[in-house]
Design an enzyme around this catalytic site. Structure first.
Site, PDB file in Angstrom:
ATOM      1  N   HIS A 220       0.648  -1.264  -0.031  1.00 56.76           N
ATOM      2  CA  HIS A 220      -0.125   0.134  -0.043  1.00 56.76           C
ATOM      3  C   HIS A 220       0.728   1.180  -0.233  1.00 56.76           C
ATOM      4  O   HIS A 220       0.349   2.246  -0.588  1.00 56.76           O
ATOM      5  CB  HIS A 220      -0.869  -0.119   1.235  1.00 56.76           C
ATOM      6  CG  HIS A 220      -0.520  -0.008   2.470  1.00 56.76           C
ATOM      7  ND1 HIS A 220       0.191  -1.186   3.029  1.00 56.76           N
ATOM      8  CD2 HIS A 220      -0.037   0.967   3.425  1.00 56.76           C
ATOM      9  CE1 HIS A 220       0.615  -0.901   4.223  1.00 56.76           C
ATOM     10  NE2 HIS A 220       0.982   0.398   4.460  1.00 56.76           N
TER      11      HIS A 220
ATOM     12  N   GLY B 151       7.394   1.449   1.749  1.00 57.74           N
ATOM     13  CA  GLY B 151       7.611   2.484   2.420  1.00 57.74           C
ATOM     14  C   GLY B 151       8.855   2.758   2.563  1.00 57.74           C
ATOM     15  O   GLY B 151       9.431   3.893   2.223  1.00 57.74           O
ATOM     16  N   SER B 152       9.686   1.831   2.725  1.00 56.22           N
ATOM     17  CA  SER B 152      11.305   1.918   2.888  1.00 56.22           C
ATOM     18  C   SER B 152      11.797   1.016   1.898  1.00 56.22           C
ATOM     19  O   SER B 152      13.177   1.439   1.497  1.00 56.22           O
ATOM     20  CB  SER B 152      11.737   1.460   4.300  1.00 56.22           C
ATOM     21  OG  SER B 152      11.592  -0.021   4.460  1.00 56.22           O
TER      22      SER B 152
ATOM     23  N   ASN C 127      12.591  -1.866   2.228  1.00 54.04           N
ATOM     24  CA  ASN C 127      13.591  -3.018   2.858  1.00 54.04           C
ATOM     25  C   ASN C 127      12.821  -4.346   2.982  1.00 54.04           C
ATOM     26  O   ASN C 127      13.159  -5.466   2.305  1.00 54.04           O
ATOM     27  CB  ASN C 127      13.844  -2.589   4.316  1.00 54.04           C
ATOM     28  CG  ASN C 127      14.755  -1.593   4.589  1.00 54.04           C
ATOM     29  OD1 ASN C 127      15.945  -1.836   4.103  1.00 54.04           O
ATOM     30  ND2 ASN C 127      14.858  -0.848   5.291  1.00 54.04           N
TER      31      ASN C 127
ATOM     32  N   GLU D 171      10.384  -5.315   1.004  1.00 55.71           N
ATOM     33  CA  GLU D 171      10.214  -5.795  -0.432  1.00 55.71           C
ATOM     34  C   GLU D 171      11.376  -6.445  -1.023  1.00 55.71           C
ATOM     35  O   GLU D 171      11.451  -7.408  -1.738  1.00 55.71           O
ATOM     36  CB  GLU D 171       9.710  -4.608  -1.027  1.00 55.71           C
ATOM     37  CG  GLU D 171       8.400  -3.848  -0.714  1.00 55.71           C
ATOM     38  CD  GLU D 171       8.199  -3.351   0.534  1.00 55.71           C
ATOM     39  OE1 GLU D 171       7.171  -3.059   1.278  1.00 55.71           O
ATOM     40  OE2 GLU D 171       9.210  -2.708   1.122  1.00 55.71           O
TER      41      GLU D 171
ATOM     42  N   HIS E 219      27.969  -4.015 -10.940  1.00 51.48           N
ATOM     43  CA  HIS E 219      28.813  -4.973 -10.267  1.00 51.48           C
ATOM     44  C   HIS E 219      28.004  -6.141  -9.663  1.00 51.48           C
ATOM     45  O   HIS E 219      28.673  -7.305  -9.725  1.00 51.48           O
ATOM     46  CB  HIS E 219      28.967  -4.244  -8.775  1.00 51.48           C
ATOM     47  CG  HIS E 219      30.281  -3.378  -9.091  1.00 51.48           C
ATOM     48  ND1 HIS E 219      30.834  -2.500  -8.151  1.00 51.48           N
ATOM     49  CD2 HIS E 219      30.784  -2.402 -10.351  1.00 51.48           C
ATOM     50  CE1 HIS E 219      31.595  -1.695  -8.972  1.00 51.48           C
ATOM     51  NE2 HIS E 219      31.482  -1.756  -9.880  1.00 51.48           N
ATOM     52  N   ASN E 220      26.645  -6.091  -9.277  1.00 44.11           N
ATOM     53  CA  ASN E 220      26.144  -7.531  -8.816  1.00 44.11           C
ATOM     54  C   ASN E 220      25.066  -7.868  -9.721  1.00 44.11           C
ATOM     55  O   ASN E 220      24.496  -8.947  -9.406  1.00 44.11           O
ATOM     56  CB  ASN E 220      25.207  -6.617  -7.624  1.00 44.11           C
ATOM     57  CG  ASN E 220      26.100  -6.133  -6.479  1.00 44.11           C
ATOM     58  OD1 ASN E 220      25.993  -5.054  -6.191  1.00 44.11           O
ATOM     59  ND2 ASN E 220      26.939  -6.803  -5.941  1.00 44.11           N
TER      60      ASN E 220
END
Length: 170
Positions: free
Chosen positions: A9, A71-72, A74, A76, A103-104
């Site tokens: 959300h 929201g942050s 993190n 997800e 790089h990743n």
């Protein structure tokens, strides 16, 4: 290129914006939800599906990346990284978006919808989508270690320097 999107959300508004932006930029966007605002929704429901979509497309030879938004960012990112074959990166700047790809070889980007302006987040996603993986040997070696661990659950061997042998331990 196909781009799989998932959010919660808190990321719904940005995801909706990105769907339009991606279409305007010529990407094929796949929306894994949510489709309506629900303050009690659970991001794993949508982010796992977006990540699975990326891996399935890669397996079928379709060029695909993913975007997950919260929201942050993190939770997800954590959810997306539970899918075997996903390397999801939480980005907060153009540089972290670029390095995630270079790089990743990250194949999913996570952004925090409450952390940045709409313009900044759109730019982070744009940088992520347009930056190629460098394929440098040191990066390929590291990604191979992660892929091997993901399949076997065997830790990579410690280097001699970590064991007190060789140049670093001399």
């Amino acid at each position: 290129m196909r781009v799989h999107l998932g959010s919660d959300h808190a990321g719904l508004e940005l995801k909706e914006h990105l769907l339009n932006w991606l279409a305007d930029a010529g990407y094929e966007a796949v929306d894994h939800g949510p489709f309506v605002y629900d303050a009690l929704d659970d991001y794993p429901v949508f982010c796992l599906r977006a990540a699975e979509g990326v891996v399935a497309d890669e397996g079928d030879g379709v060029e695909a990346l993913g975007v997950v938004v919260g929201g942050s960012g993190n939770g997800e990112q954590i959810a997306a990284n539970k899918v075997i074959g996903v390397r999801a990166a939480l980005v907060w700047s153009e540089e972290t978006a670029r390095l995630a790809r270079e790089h990743n070889a990250a194949n999913v980007v996570s952004v925090g919808g409450r952390m940045h302006t709409l313009e900044d987040m759109t730019r982070f996603v744009e940088v992520f989508l347009t930056t190629p993986y460098s394929r440098e040997e040191r990066h390929a070696r590291r990604i191979a270690m992660l892929t091997d661990y993901e399949k076997s659950h065997n830790l990579p061997p410690l280097p001699d320097s970590a064991l007190g042998r060789g140049p670093a331990g001399s």
